[in-house]
Design an enzyme around this catalytic site. Structure first.
Site, mmCIF file in Angstrom:
data_model
loop_
_atom_site.group_PDB
_atom_site.id
_atom_site.type_symbol
_atom_site.label_atom_id
_atom_site.label_comp_id
_atom_site.label_asym_id
_atom_site.label_seq_id
_atom_site.Cartn_x
_atom_site.Cartn_y
_atom_site.Cartn_z
ATOM 1 N N CYS A 177 -3.403 8.017 -20.924
ATOM 2 C CA CYS A 177 -4.020 9.237 -20.377
ATOM 3 C C CYS A 177 -5.550 9.148 -20.500
ATOM 4 O O CYS A 177 -6.084 8.987 -21.602
ATOM 5 C CB CYS A 177 -3.503 10.460 -21.136
ATOM 6 S SG CYS A 177 -4.160 12.018 -20.489
ATOM 7 N N HIS A 236 1.427 11.549 -21.186
ATOM 8 C CA HIS A 236 1.716 10.184 -20.717
ATOM 9 C C HIS A 236 0.786 9.195 -21.394
ATOM 10 O O HIS A 236 -0.372 9.519 -21.695
ATOM 11 C CB HIS A 236 1.584 10.091 -19.189
ATOM 12 C CG HIS A 236 0.165 10.231 -18.706
ATOM 13 N ND1 HIS A 236 -0.629 9.139 -18.416
ATOM 14 C CD2 HIS A 236 -0.599 11.322 -18.495
ATOM 15 C CE1 HIS A 236 -1.819 9.570 -18.032
ATOM 16 N NE2 HIS A 236 -1.839 10.890 -18.074
ATOM 17 N N CYS A 238 0.277 16.164 -16.858
ATOM 18 C CA CYS A 238 -1.106 15.763 -16.579
ATOM 19 C C CYS A 238 -1.295 15.597 -15.066
ATOM 20 O O CYS A 238 -0.354 15.292 -14.338
ATOM 21 C CB CYS A 238 -1.426 14.449 -17.295
ATOM 22 S SG CYS A 238 -3.152 13.932 -17.091
ATOM 23 N N ARG A 297 -0.280 8.860 -11.758
ATOM 24 C CA ARG A 297 0.860 7.999 -12.121
ATOM 25 C C ARG A 297 1.966 8.749 -12.838
ATOM 26 O O ARG A 297 3.040 8.186 -13.075
ATOM 27 C CB ARG A 297 0.370 6.869 -13.060
ATOM 28 C CG ARG A 297 -0.699 5.994 -12.480
ATOM 29 C CD ARG A 297 -1.406 5.207 -13.569
ATOM 30 N NE ARG A 297 -2.174 6.081 -14.462
ATOM 31 C CZ ARG A 297 -2.857 5.666 -15.532
ATOM 32 N NH1 ARG A 297 -2.840 4.383 -15.854
ATOM 33 N NH2 ARG A 297 -3.518 6.514 -16.281
ATOM 34 N N ASP A 337 -2.766 13.219 -13.739
ATOM 35 C CA ASP A 337 -2.804 11.776 -13.467
ATOM 36 C C ASP A 337 -1.844 11.406 -12.335
ATOM 37 O O ASP A 337 -0.684 11.828 -12.334
ATOM 38 C CB ASP A 337 -2.424 11.031 -14.752
ATOM 39 C CG ASP A 337 -2.718 9.554 -14.667
ATOM 40 O OD1 ASP A 337 -3.592 9.086 -15.411
ATOM 41 O OD2 ASP A 337 -2.066 8.869 -13.850
HETATM 42 ZN ZN LIG Z 1 -3.487 12.117 -18.303
#
Ligand SMILES: [Zn+2]
Length: 215
Positions: free
Chosen positions: A104, A101, A46, A50, A48
């Site tokens: 998400c 993750h 992803c 993090r 993202d």
């Molecule tokens: Zn995500």
């Protein structure tokens, strides 16, 4: 990272310090990378902030990477398909990792019903996963438990999606590629393997070079 008045200057300072540190601990790395790459892993994760491949604690040159919102591999997405083909056919990676993750945002949005605009078209792939597993998901009363299961189901579906691609089908048949599903926990930095059941429909996607006339 702060909103410094000299943003690029700050980035360059961090980058040079990182390069010096990396060069000290891995003296041959940059010289080796200057000659080419031969990563063993394709990481599909992803976007993202993090949940990146940094959690593998590997070095530049070790991982070929594709990231998008909610780690999706739609059959009509030219970008991710090109990455997979290049990684499998040219770089000859030995492992593809699909990593979702927890927490998400794409999955949270897809469990809700709020309009997000253009993004809704992308998240449609995730809504299809939700629709396919409607009964199972609705049986989970706690939102976070339902969200976590949804995120894991999405990883399973994306593993199935990647295993339907011709370069992947061929590489697996030749015994030179494995596909894995993982979930990264943003709350503790740990990866968790996902048990991916066999795709009952996969044989419908195996295409022959010559299957006679198109009639
Ligand atoms: Zn995500």
């Amino acid at each position: 990272m702060s909103l410094s008045s000299d943003f690029i200057g700050e980035l360059l300072q961090r980058n040079h310090a990182w390069a010096d540190r990396t060069d000290k601990t891995n003296p041959d790395l940059f010289a080796r990378n200057a000659k080419g790459q031969s990563p063993q892993i394709l990481w599909i994760g992803c976007s993202d902030s993090r949940a990146g491949e940094g959690c593998l604690d590997l070095l530049p040159g070790d991982v070929f990477v594709h990231r998008n919102i909610a780690n999706l591999l739609p059959y009509n997405d030219l970008s991710s398909l090109s990455v997979v083909q290049f990684a499998v056919d040219v770089l000859k990676v030995k492992h593809i990792v699909i990593c979702g993750h927890y927490e998400c945002g794409g999955a949270i949005a897809s469990l809700g019903s709020k309009r997000l605009g253009l993004l809704d078209n992308w998240l449609r792939n995730l809504r299809d996963v939700r629709a396919k597993h409607k009964d199972e998901l609705e049986m989970i009363p706690d939102f976070h438990e339902r969200l976590n299961r949804f995120i894991e189901l999405n990883v399973i579906h994306q593993v199935h999606n990647v295993k339907k691609l011709v370069p992947v089908i061929d590489a697996i048949a030749e015994g030179r590629l494995q596909v894995h599903g993982l979930v990264y926990d943003v709350a503790n930095g740990r990866l968790k393997p996902i048990d991916v059941p066999d795709d009952p429909h996969v044989e419908h996607y195996h295409l022959a070079e010559d299957d006679g006339d198109l009639e």
